[in-house]
Write a protein that holds these residues in place. Structure first.
Motif, PDB file in Angstrom:
ATOM      1  N   LYS A 195       5.226   6.648   4.841  1.00 48.10           N
ATOM      2  CA  LYS A 195       5.596   6.537   3.433  1.00 48.10           C
ATOM      3  C   LYS A 195       6.675   5.496   3.155  1.00 48.10           C
ATOM      4  N   GLN A 252       0.220   8.244  -2.971  1.00 52.55           N
ATOM      5  CA  GLN A 252       0.068   8.330  -1.525  1.00 52.55           C
ATOM      6  C   GLN A 252       1.411   8.416  -0.800  1.00 52.55           C
ATOM      7  N   TYR A 253       2.482   8.029  -1.444  1.00 54.45           N
ATOM      8  CA  TYR A 253       3.821   8.204  -0.878  1.00 54.45           C
ATOM      9  C   TYR A 253       4.105   9.689  -0.661  1.00 54.45           C
ATOM     10  N   ASN A 272       8.684   6.582  -4.527  1.00 51.86           N
ATOM     11  CA  ASN A 272       9.517   5.837  -3.591  1.00 51.86           C
ATOM     12  C   ASN A 272      10.783   5.361  -4.311  1.00 51.86           C
TER      13      ASN A 272
END
Length: 351
Positions: free
Chosen positions: A273, A263-264, A320
């Motif tokens: 994000k 989902q980042y 991330n």
């Protein structure tokens, strides 16, 4: 927040289709085969609640369909659920796709079990798939399931290492056995890493029809309440509702952990994000693509097909840089992964 089907299957159209299916009986598979010269039109998928655009489970399935279309040079059809639909409505949709010559036809989500069973019986020469359910036993059905609890365990490890308040949260979309696997693995991962960390939990609804997987507002409210209780990392297994969890985390400047897809990396969540630590992923995309490839190769997958940590089909996303570059978290995850894949760590699938 459910969409109207791209092919209208509501009201009298659904009734008419269901009636025509009864008349067609089991000979319709031959008609589909003759219509397409013995070759499949392509792959078709029918979405779970939330539909395409959930930035999670359904979008992953869509990506698998797109990959198959590009590689095999054939068509693809994806259809949305309708409000208040019944098992008969789902069956009608799957049968209409099989009748049109699509092969494989995939139901995205455990709610499709009765429909897949019924459609597969009508079209024995079409391969059907169902994601997240292992109860449909038929020669032309592939049950595409995952060890979600293993990825969730890793999410728990990461959460326990990332928290500064010693409180983390879990938001489940619907109170059902599938989502219990996420909760169980997450809680175990947290406690095995740091027994002092408290896990606060909430399920949004008892049934999917109440919007547990399709209501970002419900997710936001639940996450906000957990953050008020001190949670500075919140993990969701809530489909489209999880967008609200992520929004709440971003608003309060705490961590969210996503689910199913990375989902980042989702464009629709780009402005949030910085608050998405990681996501517990399961490769629904690859499972859908692999089923299509097996049909294309003339060796259709059937039976229970399980993706787990050892096979690389579940895990944690590392997009991330604050997550992937955190040496303490990565060291703990490496140890946990080794323990799970070796069998030393037995991850629970029930809370």
């Amino acid at each position: 927040m459910r969409r109207v089907s791209r092919i209208a299957l509501a009201g009298t159209a659904t009734v008419a289709l269901a009636t025509s299916l009864t008349a067609c009986g089991g000979t319709s598979s031959e008609a589909a085969k003759d219509k397409n010269g013995g070759k499949a039109t392509g792959i078709a998928i029918s979405y779970d609640v939330g539909g395409r655009g959930d930035q999670s489970f359904n979008d992953a399935a869509y990506a698998g369909m797109v990959k198959a279309k590009k590689e095999f040079g054939y068509k693809g059809e994806d259809q949305e659920p309708t409000d208040g639909e019944t098992d008969a409505d789902k069956t009608a949709r799957l049968v209409s796709l099989a009748k049109a010559g699509y092969n494989p036809v995939v139901g995205i989500g455990y709610a499709y079990a009765p429909a897949v069973k019924a459609a597969a019986a009508k079209y024995p020469k079409t391969t059907f798939g169902i994601v997240d359910d292992a109860t449909v036993q038929a020669k032309n059905v592939a049950d595409l399931v995952f060890s979600e609890q293993e990825a969730s365990y890793l999410a728990g490890v990461a959460a326990a290492k990332a928290t500064k308040t010693d409180t983390v949260g879990f938001v489940g979309g619907v109170d059902v056995p599938l989502i219990h696997k996420f909760e169980a693995g997450f809680t175990q991962g947290v406690k095995d890493t740091n027994p002092k960390v408290k896990v606060v939990k909430q399920y949004l609804t008892e049934t999917a029809d109440e919007g547990g997987f399709s209501s970002p507002d419900k997710g936001k409210t639940a996450a906000s309440a957990q953050i008020e209780k001190g949670a500075d990392v919140v993990y969701h297994a809530a489909g489209l509702s999880g967008q609200g969890v992520i929004q709440a985390a971003a608003a309060k400047k705490v961590w969210a952990i996503g689910v199913d897809s990375d989902q980042y990396a989702q464009k629709a969540l780009a402005k949030y994000k910085a608050s998405i630590l990681t996501s517990a992923t399961k490769n629904v995309s690859e499972a859908v693509y692999n089923l299509a490839k097996s049909v294309q190769d003339g060796k259709p997958e059937t039976g229970v097909v399980t993706g787990d940590l050892k096979s690389g089909e579940v895990g944690l996303a590392g997009s991330n840089p604050k997550f992937s570059g955190d040496e303490e978290i990565q060291k703990a995850l490496k140890t946990a992964k080794s323990g799970i894949t070796s069998g030393k760590i037995k991850v629970q699938s029930k809370p």
